[in-house]
Design a protein around this motif. Structure first.
Motif, PDB file in Angstrom:
ATOM      1  N   ARG A 133      21.143   6.687  41.222  1.00 17.50           N
ATOM      2  CA  ARG A 133      20.486   7.709  41.484  1.00 17.50           C
ATOM      3  C   ARG A 133      18.996   7.976  41.321  1.00 17.50           C
ATOM      4  N   PRO A 216      16.793   9.783  37.552  1.00 17.76           N
ATOM      5  CA  PRO A 216      17.537  10.303  38.817  1.00 17.76           C
ATOM      6  C   PRO A 216      16.780  11.177  39.773  1.00 17.76           C
ATOM      7  N   PRO A 242      25.400  13.846  46.227  1.00 19.43           N
ATOM      8  CA  PRO A 242      25.391  14.735  45.316  1.00 19.43           C
ATOM      9  C   PRO A 242      26.521  15.924  45.528  1.00 19.43           C
ATOM     10  N   TRP A 289      23.337  16.674  41.058  1.00 18.89           N
ATOM     11  CA  TRP A 289      24.318  15.670  40.870  1.00 18.89           C
ATOM     12  C   TRP A 289      25.729  16.229  40.217  1.00 18.89           C
TER      13      TRP A 289
END
Length: 289
Positions: A133, A216, A242, A289
């Protein structure tokens, strides 16, 4: 005051010492990289080359253990390279300066034109997100037209960088220099293969990659400062998409970001936004996410 002696752009002492150490030791960069990896220190051959030539500097907090290991690999006295790194006091001082002012001063000291004499007709930015990520790279494609004869250079500024960043590949242009202002801000100056004639157009591409373990990523941003015909924002995901995503926009000169009601296209591995006649300001895609 020269750019190398200025408080914003650090000197070349580190590059001089590193290049001398590599030359005296006689090790190829690929071998040096392998020795660093044996200790779990990730650094690319391109980064080592840029450090030794002075095109970029080890300003990030994660760079210090790499430089310390370089001293060992090159059989240098402890502190020989570390002492030539941009100092902690200098970096702390720079981080207290507003990013916009820091970039403006750096442009002046480096002699970089802030307003190239051409117009960007279309832009396409592709951000690549890894399975962890984190951001792995960015690719910029710009269609530009010269408004006067002789234009050849321009700069790209990246903020909130996800680790050491390297220019891997270009099309119709080349990297002239890279300046890491702070651990989070990097300036790339690019040069066309030849100057443009007035009214001539060119499509350029710059592919940049990050080397390191970033946090991320949750957004993509693109600043529009002039009239454009079209802007394409795209995010490529190595793994899953996501769970939620939306468009954003902040008017030119405003820090207040608004959610745009128009939808974001989602494919199997990508998000896309196509904007015709984008207004000046910061356009983006944000996700959760």
């Amino acid at each position: 005051m020269t750019a190398h002696d200025s408080p914003v752009v650090a000197g070349s002492l580190f590059a001089e010492r590193l290049s001398r150490g590599i030359r005296d030791r006689g090790l190829p960069l690929q071998r040096i990289k392998a020795k660093l990896q044996e200790d779990g220190l990730a650094v690319s051959v391109a980064t080592l080359s840029y450090w030794s030539s002075g095109r970029s500097r080890p300003t990030r907090r994660t760079s210090r253990p790499i430089v310390q290991k370089l001293e060992e690999v090159l059989q240098l006295e402890p502190g020989y390279l570390v002492d030539a790194m941009p100092g902690a006091d200098r970096m702390a001082a720079l981080e207290r300066i507003a990013p916009e002012e820091l970039i403006r001063v750096a442009f002046d000291e480096l002699g970089i034109a802030r307003n190239p004499t051409w117009e960007t007709l279309a832009g396409h930015q592709i951000v690549k997100v890894g399975s962890d990520r984190a951001e792995k790279g960015v690719e910029n494609r710009d269609l530009s037209r010269a408004t006067v004869t002789g234009q050849q250079k321009w700069a790209l500024v990246l903020a909130d960088c996800a680790g050491p960043i390297v220019c891997e590949e270009t099309t119709a242009c080349r990297l002239a220099r890279q300046v890491d202002l702070t651990p989070d801000i990097t300036i790339f100056e690019f040069m066309l293969d030849r100057p443009l004639e007035q009214g001539e157009s060119v499509l350029t591409t710059q592919r940049l990659s990050y080397h390191g373990n970033g946090d991320p990523l949750f957004r993509q941003r693109y600043a529009v400062t002039e009239n454009m015909d079209r802007l394409v924002l795209e995010v490529l995901f190595e793994d899953e998409l996501p769970r939620k995503f939306y468009r954003t926009f902040a008017e030119d000169g405003s820090e207040e970001e608004q959610i745009v009601s128009r939808p974001v296209y989602s494919g199997l591995d990508c998000l896309q936004v196509v904007i015709d006649k984008p207004a000046p300001g910061v356009h983006g895609i944000t996700w959760e996410w």
